[in-house]
Scaffold this active site. Sequence first.
Site, PDB file in Angstrom:
ATOM      1  N   GLU A   1       0.794  -1.230   0.000  1.00 61.21           N
ATOM      2  CA  GLU A   1       0.000   0.000   0.000  1.00 61.21           C
ATOM      3  C   GLU A   1       0.829   1.284   0.000  1.00 61.21           C
ATOM      4  O   GLU A   1       0.278   2.352  -0.175  1.00 61.21           O
ATOM      5  CB  GLU A   1      -0.983   0.002   1.167  1.00 61.21           C
ATOM      6  CG  GLU A   1      -0.347   0.324   2.482  1.00 61.21           C
ATOM      7  CD  GLU A   1      -1.249   1.150   3.371  1.00 61.21           C
ATOM      8  OE1 GLU A   1      -2.427   1.293   3.067  1.00 61.21           O
ATOM      9  OE2 GLU A   1      -0.740   1.654   4.373  1.00 61.21           O
ATOM     10  N   ASN A   2       2.133   1.177   0.203  1.00 58.64           N
ATOM     11  CA  ASN A   2       2.977   2.385   0.174  1.00 58.64           C
ATOM     12  C   ASN A   2       3.910   2.403  -1.035  1.00 58.64           C
ATOM     13  O   ASN A   2       4.910   3.124  -1.047  1.00 58.64           O
ATOM     14  CB  ASN A   2       3.800   2.494   1.457  1.00 58.64           C
ATOM     15  CG  ASN A   2       2.939   2.589   2.693  1.00 58.64           C
ATOM     16  OD1 ASN A   2       2.869   1.656   3.482  1.00 58.64           O
ATOM     17  ND2 ASN A   2       2.242   3.699   2.839  1.00 58.64           N
TER      18      ASN A   2
ATOM     19  N   ASN B   1      -4.881   1.065   4.715  1.00 62.85           N
ATOM     20  CA  ASN B   1      -5.640   2.311   4.837  1.00 62.85           C
ATOM     21  C   ASN B   1      -5.419   3.254   3.659  1.00 62.85           C
ATOM     22  O   ASN B   1      -6.179   4.191   3.469  1.00 62.85           O
ATOM     23  CB  ASN B   1      -5.300   3.016   6.158  1.00 62.85           C
ATOM     24  CG  ASN B   1      -3.812   3.217   6.351  1.00 62.85           C
ATOM     25  OD1 ASN B   1      -3.037   2.262   6.238  1.00 62.85           O
ATOM     26  ND2 ASN B   1      -3.396   4.431   6.624  1.00 62.85           N
ATOM     27  N   HIS B   2      -4.371   3.017   2.848  1.00 63.40           N
ATOM     28  CA  HIS B   2      -4.148   3.848   1.656  1.00 63.40           C
ATOM     29  C   HIS B   2      -4.632   3.166   0.377  1.00 63.40           C
ATOM     30  O   HIS B   2      -4.227   3.544  -0.722  1.00 63.40           O
ATOM     31  CB  HIS B   2      -2.664   4.199   1.505  1.00 63.40           C
ATOM     32  CG  HIS B   2      -2.142   5.077   2.597  1.00 63.40           C
ATOM     33  ND1 HIS B   2      -2.815   6.198   3.034  1.00 63.40           N
ATOM     34  CD2 HIS B   2      -1.008   5.010   3.336  1.00 63.40           C
ATOM     35  CE1 HIS B   2      -2.114   6.780   4.001  1.00 63.40           C
ATOM     36  NE2 HIS B   2      -1.027   6.067   4.208  1.00 63.40           N
TER      37      HIS B   2
ATOM     38  N   HIS C   1      -3.515  -5.217   8.938  1.00 61.95           N
ATOM     39  CA  HIS C   1      -2.913  -3.903   8.714  1.00 61.95           C
ATOM     40  C   HIS C   1      -3.494  -2.942   9.753  1.00 61.95           C
ATOM     41  O   HIS C   1      -4.637  -2.485   9.619  1.00 61.95           O
ATOM     42  CB  HIS C   1      -3.250  -3.458   7.289  1.00 61.95           C
ATOM     43  CG  HIS C   1      -2.445  -2.281   6.847  1.00 61.95           C
ATOM     44  ND1 HIS C   1      -1.189  -2.386   6.323  1.00 61.95           N
ATOM     45  CD2 HIS C   1      -2.725  -0.956   6.855  1.00 61.95           C
ATOM     46  CE1 HIS C   1      -0.724  -1.192   6.017  1.00 61.95           C
ATOM     47  NE2 HIS C   1      -1.647  -0.300   6.340  1.00 61.95           N
TER      48      HIS C   1
ATOM     49  N   HIS D   1       1.713  -2.000   8.686  1.00 64.17           N
ATOM     50  CA  HIS D   1       1.263  -0.604   8.758  1.00 64.17           C
ATOM     51  C   HIS D   1       2.192   0.303   9.550  1.00 64.17           C
ATOM     52  O   HIS D   1       2.412   1.435   9.143  1.00 64.17           O
ATOM     53  CB  HIS D   1      -0.159  -0.463   9.319  1.00 64.17           C
ATOM     54  CG  HIS D   1      -0.583   0.974   9.541  1.00 64.17           C
ATOM     55  ND1 HIS D   1      -0.885   1.825   8.495  1.00 64.17           N
ATOM     56  CD2 HIS D   1      -0.722   1.719  10.673  1.00 64.17           C
ATOM     57  CE1 HIS D   1      -1.216   3.020   8.992  1.00 64.17           C
ATOM     58  NE2 HIS D   1      -1.116   2.978  10.295  1.00 64.17           N
TER      59      HIS D   1
ATOM     60  N   HIS E   1       5.393   0.153  10.028  1.00 62.97           N
ATOM     61  CA  HIS E   1       6.705   0.250   9.374  1.00 62.97           C
ATOM     62  C   HIS E   1       7.866  -0.048  10.326  1.00 62.97           C
ATOM     63  O   HIS E   1       9.017   0.040   9.925  1.00 62.97           O
ATOM     64  CB  HIS E   1       6.951   1.623   8.740  1.00 62.97           C
ATOM     65  CG  HIS E   1       5.966   2.001   7.677  1.00 62.97           C
ATOM     66  ND1 HIS E   1       6.238   2.925   6.706  1.00 62.97           N
ATOM     67  CD2 HIS E   1       4.725   1.570   7.414  1.00 62.97           C
ATOM     68  CE1 HIS E   1       5.212   3.065   5.914  1.00 62.97           C
ATOM     69  NE2 HIS E   1       4.264   2.246   6.328  1.00 62.97           N
TER      70      HIS E   1
HETATM   71 FE   LIG Z   1      -0.983   1.710   6.355  1.00 61.18          FE
END
Ligand SMILES: [Fe+2]
Length: 225
Positions: free
Chosen positions: A5-6, A33-34, A117, A142, A144
């Site tokens: 997601e990143n 969430n992204h 996540h 999530h 990191h």
């Molecule tokens: Fe996230």
Amino acid sequence: MINAENTADGRGLTPRLGDRLLAAGADVLTLGNHTWARDEIRGYLAGSERVIRPANVASGLPGRGWTVAPAADGTPVAVVNLLGWLFLDVAMSPFEVLDAVVDEALRAARVVLVDFHAEATSEKVAVARVLDGRVTAVVGTHTHVQTSDARVQPGGTAAITDAGMTGPHDSVIGVEADLAIRRMRTGMPVRFRPAEGGVQIEGAVVDCDGDGRATAIEALRVEVR
Ligand SMILES: [Fe+2]
């Protein structure tokens, strides 16, 4: 399984980058969430078997919350993606959907991986406990920041609160440190840029038997020079 997601400049995933990760050898990509940060992801998710988004999003949104893909030896592996409820803007608690989604995945495969996540360590430990004995592994993503709690729980489910980040660790969780700190100091909007230094590959390796019971889990951290 890679949480992707990143991937697109730190926020969201584009179809082109999704295809590149799959071509590089990823079996399944999960999101968080992204998920909806890039408009073009909607059609991509609707048509993809290997790229999934959290199961606990509002009904009617494109994509799927779990999928099955063969491992290198052909063993079917189900992957479930759930989004935490604490400190994140989520339409539905993961506990509302968790039993039904995991049961569906278990009907398709004995080996089941859950990418949970989430922000809060408490919620991640709780979900790992709820799923102990039912799935092969619950891997948190999530934050990191890799946690040092990789363990196989009594029921045979491996868990780690957060698998960490593959990316630039000379940063504030992937963002150029100066920019992240300026936003925190001033409370003013600052456009974030992904950092570049200190790249590490982080994740977790789970071993399991043919019944999908975990036998070991090891956190992975490799410096990229
Ligand atoms: Fe996230």
